[in-house]
Scaffold this motif. Structure first.
Motif, PDB file in Angstrom:
ATOM      1  N   LEU A 279       0.823  -1.211   0.000  1.00  0.00           N
ATOM      2  CA  LEU A 279       0.000   0.000   0.000  1.00  0.00           C
ATOM      3  C   LEU A 279       0.858   1.262   0.000  1.00  0.00           C
ATOM      4  O   LEU A 279       0.574   2.228  -0.730  1.00  0.00           O
ATOM      5  N   ARG A 280       1.912   1.256   0.810  1.00  0.00           N
ATOM      6  CA  ARG A 280       2.774   2.440   0.907  1.00  0.00           C
ATOM      7  C   ARG A 280       3.485   2.708  -0.403  1.00  0.00           C
ATOM      8  O   ARG A 280       3.620   3.871  -0.821  1.00  0.00           O
ATOM      9  N   MET A 284      -0.510   5.006  -0.626  1.00  0.00           N
ATOM     10  CA  MET A 284      -1.583   5.048   0.366  1.00  0.00           C
ATOM     11  C   MET A 284      -1.010   5.318   1.753  1.00  0.00           C
ATOM     12  O   MET A 284      -0.063   4.659   2.188  1.00  0.00           O
ATOM     13  N   HIS A 288      -4.087   6.452   7.660  1.00  0.00           N
ATOM     14  CA  HIS A 288      -5.454   6.633   7.164  1.00  0.00           C
ATOM     15  C   HIS A 288      -6.064   5.290   6.802  1.00  0.00           C
ATOM     16  O   HIS A 288      -7.240   5.025   7.113  1.00  0.00           O
ATOM     17  N   TYR A 289      -5.287   4.435   6.165  1.00  0.00           N
ATOM     18  CA  TYR A 289      -5.808   3.138   5.734  1.00  0.00           C
ATOM     19  C   TYR A 289      -6.274   2.302   6.919  1.00  0.00           C
ATOM     20  O   TYR A 289      -7.422   1.824   6.945  1.00  0.00           O
ATOM     21  N   GLN A 317     -14.326   0.386   1.409  1.00  0.00           N
ATOM     22  CA  GLN A 317     -13.494   0.717   0.256  1.00  0.00           C
ATOM     23  C   GLN A 317     -14.037   1.926  -0.497  1.00  0.00           C
ATOM     24  O   GLN A 317     -13.288   2.812  -0.898  1.00  0.00           O
ATOM     25  N   LEU A 321     -11.878   4.665   1.519  1.00  0.00           N
ATOM     26  CA  LEU A 321     -10.612   4.516   0.783  1.00  0.00           C
ATOM     27  C   LEU A 321     -10.692   5.058  -0.631  1.00  0.00           C
ATOM     28  O   LEU A 321      -9.706   4.974  -1.380  1.00  0.00           O
ATOM     29  N   THR A 432      -6.628  -4.633   0.240  1.00  0.00           N
ATOM     30  CA  THR A 432      -5.355  -4.196  -0.341  1.00  0.00           C
ATOM     31  C   THR A 432      -5.386  -4.337  -1.858  1.00  0.00           C
ATOM     32  O   THR A 432      -4.936  -3.449  -2.591  1.00  0.00           O
ATOM     33  N   VAL A 435      -7.448  -1.432  -3.264  1.00  0.00           N
ATOM     34  CA  VAL A 435      -6.763  -0.135  -3.239  1.00  0.00           C
ATOM     35  C   VAL A 435      -5.653  -0.081  -4.292  1.00  0.00           C
ATOM     36  O   VAL A 435      -5.516   0.911  -5.032  1.00  0.00           O
ATOM     37  N   ARG A 439      -5.187   2.315  -7.665  1.00  0.00           N
ATOM     38  CA  ARG A 439      -4.015   3.132  -7.956  1.00  0.00           C
ATOM     39  C   ARG A 439      -3.447   2.793  -9.330  1.00  0.00           C
ATOM     40  O   ARG A 439      -2.913   3.668 -10.017  1.00  0.00           O
TER      41      ARG A 439
END
Length: 448
Positions: A279-280, A284, A288-289, A317, A321, A432, A435, A439
């Protein structure tokens, strides 16, 4: 009289949660309060009535009405939500090619992370030096082994083609009753096909297309409102669920298999870190996640059901998100049945590594690891086809490796304790995937 005291205590905790809601506490804090209250209630029951198994059973039967009723309400809205969201998602994509991109990205991420989970399970088990011979087998476990061997007969003849065929709906009304283990995927496929057909009608007859979109959008709003109504009951459901789990836990069993419990939670924690890294890397914010998703993870942890977590998964989601509706719908539904990181990845890998030394195999040999990871990746499609869950994943993977399946029965006594964390990991893997897919595809997919 003692039963009445126990139930009045439970009612008092429910009233306390209600007062927190009246004070304007957000749902996430209410869920946390329910989780803590349930743990305290479960410990209190176990300490107070450790010598009164009959009283404990009677109490949990009554509090189980709340727990089972809440889970049943969630299961009630799963199929309508999946069907309506799938049709709406396809209608909003406009192009069938977009559906292929989203589905391919989501499934690819789920399978890839499951393979990573298998490697983590192999390494952690080897580091702890766990073997099947080191675990004590009591009478209960041996009895469970016989039952497990019988259950294995139901899946022994199934190959991957047979499992995949079971995903295809022969009667969608039958699958809408969730009568088969593969019903969710079957309804997903029907919803996609129905949406594609609706798109074709809209292109040939624009007026009717507008009517179809208006109807589907209205149905989507009604179903989402129903989800909100059921979600408001989550704190009470979690109170009853976690209270029952804690009250039924056997400290002796946990201590006897403590090394496996610790190793399992370490492997699960590492996979959460892998998800966080993924995620990072894709931009993201982790704070927050996890602030957004922890109510979903708390429910998955207590309910031990990835399928029952779908409504809350989709809603989180989309609302928290900022994931597009088509992506959120596909990742939540497919993630509940395909590529489960905890049940289909970590657990069968750990069991295979524990058995390998007794078969004269080095569990860290590259050929063994590659074969095991490959089989786990393939079989993760078939877990839902034979009933779902970590035990059935083991029933597929272990025979494929030429290993006995009865070792899984040794762990029956502590299964709920570990399965809670595995389910939370499964659900986090699905979110995950949603998200990261968002992206990747970005603005090419409509948000609403």
């Amino acid at each position: 009289m003692l039963l009445l005291v126990n139930l009045l205590s439970f009612s008092a905790l429910c009233y306390l949660l209600y007062r927190l809601r009246c004070r304007g506490w957000p749902l996430s804090r209410q869920i946390l309060a329910g989780l803590m209250a349930g743990a305290v209630y479960g410990v209190g029951l176990q300490v107070a009535w450790s010598g009164r198994a009959d009283l404990l059973t009677d109490t949990l039967q009554w509090t189980g009405i709340v727990a089972s009723g809440y889970v049943s309400l969630l299961r009630m809205i799963i199929m309508p939500l999946v069907l309506v969201m799938m049709v709406a998602a396809v209608l909003k994509m406009r192009e069938v090619a977009d559906l292929g991109k989203i589905g391919g990205a989501v499934v690819g991420l789920l399978i890839a992370t499951t393979m990573v989970a298998a490697v983590v399970g192999i390494l952690v088990t080897s580091a702890f030096g766990l073997t099947a011979d080191s675990i004590t087998q009591g009478a209960r476990e041996l009895a469970s082994a016989d039952l497990l061997a019988q259950r294995y007969e139901t899946v022994a003849g199934l190959g991957l083609p047979d499992m995949l065929v079971r995903f295809v709906p022969a009667n969608v009304f039958y699958d809408l009753t969730e009568a088969r283990p593969t019903s969710i995927i079957a309804v997903v496929l029907f919803g996609i096909l129905f949406g594609v057909a609706a798109l074709q009608v809209a292109r040939s007859e624009p007026a009717r297309g507008a009517q179809i979109e208006a109807f589907v959008d209205t149905a989507r709003l009604v179903v989402l409102r129903l989800v909100h109504i059921v979600m408001a009951l989550t704190p009470y459901g979690i109170l009853a669920l976690i209270g029952g789990v804690v009250a039924r836990s056997d400290a002796a069993d946990i201590l006897n298999l403590l090394a496996f419990v610790v190793a399992s939670y370490l492997a699960i924690g590492i996979m959460f870190a892998v998800h966080a890294l993924l995620l990072r890397v894709h931009g993201m914010g982790l704070r927050h996640y996890f602030r957004s998703v922890w109510p979903v993870l708390a429910f998955a942890f207590t309910s031990r059901s990835s399928a029952a977590s779908i409504p809350l998964n989709v809603e989180t989601q989309i609302d928290k998100l900022q994931v597009a509706t088509p992506i959120a719908s596909l990742s939540a539904t497919l993630g509940a049945t395909i590529g489960q990181n905890g049940c289909a990845g970590i657990y069968p890998a750990m069991l295979a590594v524990m058995i390998a030394p007794s078969m004269g195999i080095d569990p860290l040999a590259w050929d063994f690891m590659a074969g095991l990871v490959g089989i786990i990746a393939i079989s993760s499609f078939g877990v839902a086809g034979v009933g779902g869950g970590a035990t059935f994943a083991a029933l597929i993977v272990l025979p494929a490796m030429g290993f006995p399946v009865t070792v899984a029965a040794v762990l029956i006594s502590i299964e709920p304790l570990i399965d809670m964390a595995r389910t939370a990991l499964n659900v986090n893997g699905a979110m995950t995937a949603g998200v990261v897919t968002q992206r990747w595809l970005g603005a090419s997919v409509a948000r609403d």
